[in-house]
Scaffold this motif. Structure first.
Motif, PDB file in Angstrom:
ATOM      1  N   ALA A 177     -27.955  33.949  19.755  1.00 34.03           N
ATOM      2  CA  ALA A 177     -27.701  32.738  18.975  1.00 34.03           C
ATOM      3  C   ALA A 177     -27.164  31.615  19.861  1.00 34.03           C
ATOM      4  CB  ALA A 177     -26.724  33.037  17.844  1.00 34.03           C
ATOM      5  N   LEU A 178     -26.301  31.965  20.804  1.00 36.33           N
ATOM      6  CA  LEU A 178     -25.777  30.965  21.734  1.00 36.33           C
ATOM      7  C   LEU A 178     -26.903  30.369  22.578  1.00 36.33           C
ATOM      8  CD1 LEU A 178     -23.482  29.439  23.127  1.00 36.33           C
ATOM      9  CD2 LEU A 178     -23.167  31.440  24.600  1.00 36.33           C
ATOM     10  N   VAL A 179     -27.780  31.217  23.084  1.00 41.35           N
ATOM     11  CA  VAL A 179     -28.904  30.736  23.886  1.00 41.35           C
ATOM     12  C   VAL A 179     -29.811  29.837  23.037  1.00 41.35           C
ATOM     13  CG1 VAL A 179     -30.986  31.438  25.144  1.00 41.35           C
ATOM     14  CG2 VAL A 179     -28.837  32.653  25.521  1.00 41.35           C
ATOM     15  N   GLU A 180     -30.089  30.229  21.800  1.00 39.60           N
ATOM     16  CA  GLU A 180     -30.924  29.402  20.928  1.00 39.60           C
ATOM     17  C   GLU A 180     -30.273  28.046  20.655  1.00 39.60           C
ATOM     18  OE1 GLU A 180     -32.103  31.401  17.355  1.00 39.60           O
ATOM     19  OE2 GLU A 180     -32.890  33.120  18.478  1.00 39.60           O
ATOM     20  N   ALA A 181     -28.961  28.050  20.413  1.00 42.19           N
ATOM     21  CA  ALA A 181     -28.257  26.790  20.161  1.00 42.19           C
ATOM     22  C   ALA A 181     -28.306  25.882  21.390  1.00 42.19           C
ATOM     23  CB  ALA A 181     -26.804  27.066  19.771  1.00 42.19           C
ATOM     24  N   MET A 182     -28.162  26.478  22.571  1.00 44.68           N
ATOM     25  CA  MET A 182     -28.231  25.679  23.797  1.00 44.68           C
ATOM     26  C   MET A 182     -29.629  25.097  23.983  1.00 44.68           C
ATOM     27  SD  MET A 182     -25.943  28.026  26.336  1.00 44.68           S
ATOM     28  CE  MET A 182     -26.210  26.975  27.746  1.00 44.68           C
ATOM     29  N   GLU A 195     -31.182  21.251  24.116  1.00 42.39           N
ATOM     30  CA  GLU A 195     -31.874  21.001  25.385  1.00 42.39           C
ATOM     31  C   GLU A 195     -30.976  21.236  26.595  1.00 42.39           C
ATOM     32  OE1 GLU A 195     -33.753  17.160  25.100  1.00 42.39           O
ATOM     33  OE2 GLU A 195     -35.061  17.830  23.482  1.00 42.39           O
ATOM     34  N   ILE A 196     -30.175  22.304  26.516  1.00 41.64           N
ATOM     35  CA  ILE A 196     -29.333  22.717  27.634  1.00 41.64           C
ATOM     36  C   ILE A 196     -29.968  23.970  28.231  1.00 41.64           C
ATOM     37  CG2 ILE A 196     -27.056  23.543  28.338  1.00 41.64           C
ATOM     38  CD1 ILE A 196     -25.965  22.129  25.788  1.00 41.64           C
ATOM     39  N   ILE A 200     -26.055  26.249  33.968  1.00 42.93           N
ATOM     40  CA  ILE A 200     -24.597  26.347  33.878  1.00 42.93           C
ATOM     41  C   ILE A 200     -24.036  26.630  35.265  1.00 42.93           C
ATOM     42  CG2 ILE A 200     -22.667  27.662  32.935  1.00 42.93           C
ATOM     43  CD1 ILE A 200     -24.429  28.236  30.503  1.00 42.93           C
ATOM     44  N   CYS A 201     -23.063  25.833  35.670  1.00 41.01           N
ATOM     45  CA  CYS A 201     -22.502  26.008  37.016  1.00 41.01           C
ATOM     46  C   CYS A 201     -21.040  26.457  36.991  1.00 41.01           C
ATOM     47  CB  CYS A 201     -22.652  24.733  37.832  1.00 41.01           C
ATOM     48  SG  CYS A 201     -21.814  23.300  37.154  1.00 41.01           S
ATOM     49  N   GLY A 225     -24.313  20.173  35.249  1.00 36.64           N
ATOM     50  CA  GLY A 225     -24.393  18.893  35.951  1.00 36.64           C
ATOM     51  C   GLY A 225     -23.096  18.135  35.792  1.00 36.64           C
ATOM     52  N   ASP A 226     -23.168  16.896  35.297  1.00 36.59           N
ATOM     53  CA  ASP A 226     -21.973  16.086  35.069  1.00 36.59           C
ATOM     54  C   ASP A 226     -21.416  16.232  33.655  1.00 36.59           C
ATOM     55  OD1 ASP A 226     -22.046  15.040  37.651  1.00 36.59           O
ATOM     56  OD2 ASP A 226     -23.329  13.357  37.063  1.00 36.59           O
ATOM     57  N   ASP A 227     -22.085  17.003  32.801  1.00 41.22           N
ATOM     58  CA  ASP A 227     -21.677  17.146  31.406  1.00 41.22           C
ATOM     59  C   ASP A 227     -20.886  18.428  31.182  1.00 41.22           C
ATOM     60  OD1 ASP A 227     -23.059  14.795  30.626  1.00 41.22           O
ATOM     61  OD2 ASP A 227     -24.927  15.928  30.559  1.00 41.22           O
ATOM     62  N   THR A 228     -19.864  18.352  30.329  1.00 45.66           N
ATOM     63  CA  THR A 228     -19.066  19.514  29.954  1.00 45.66           C
ATOM     64  C   THR A 228     -19.255  19.769  28.466  1.00 45.66           C
ATOM     65  OG1 THR A 228     -17.420  18.988  31.639  1.00 45.66           O
ATOM     66  CG2 THR A 228     -16.740  20.488  29.897  1.00 45.66           C
ATOM     67  N   TYR A 229     -19.440  21.030  28.106  1.00 48.03           N
ATOM     68  CA  TYR A 229     -19.631  21.452  26.719  1.00 48.03           C
ATOM     69  C   TYR A 229     -18.576  22.484  26.377  1.00 48.03           C
ATOM     70  CZ  TYR A 229     -24.257  19.388  27.394  1.00 48.03           C
ATOM     71  OH  TYR A 229     -25.293  18.528  27.664  1.00 48.03           O
TER      72      TYR A 229
END
Length: 59
Positions: free
Chosen positions: A8-13, A17-18, A23-24, A38-42
């Motif tokens: 479910a987490l993968v589908e939501a990402m 469009e993540i 993920i780094c 990248g420069d975005d935090t979730y």
């Protein structure tokens, strides 16, 4: 059930469009899961809510 939670987490990402491969960094020591792409935090949080999932599933 843990595997379904992961799926479910993968589908939501993917819906947002993540790319999960992008993920780094992941931190989970404050009750939330934070991840950097990248420069975005979730964040992903777990909280108790007043919501009838069974009723929602019937709609």
């Amino acid at each position: 059930m843990l595997f379904q939670l992961f799926e479910a987490l993968v589908e939501a990402m993917e819906f947002r469009e993540i790319d999960p491969q992008s993920i780094c960094r992941i931190d989970s020591n404050v009750g939330y899961i934070w991840f950097k792409v990248g420069d975005d935090t979730y964040s992903v949080g777990i909280s108790k809510v007043d919501f009838d999932l069974e009723e929602y599933a019937q709609k």
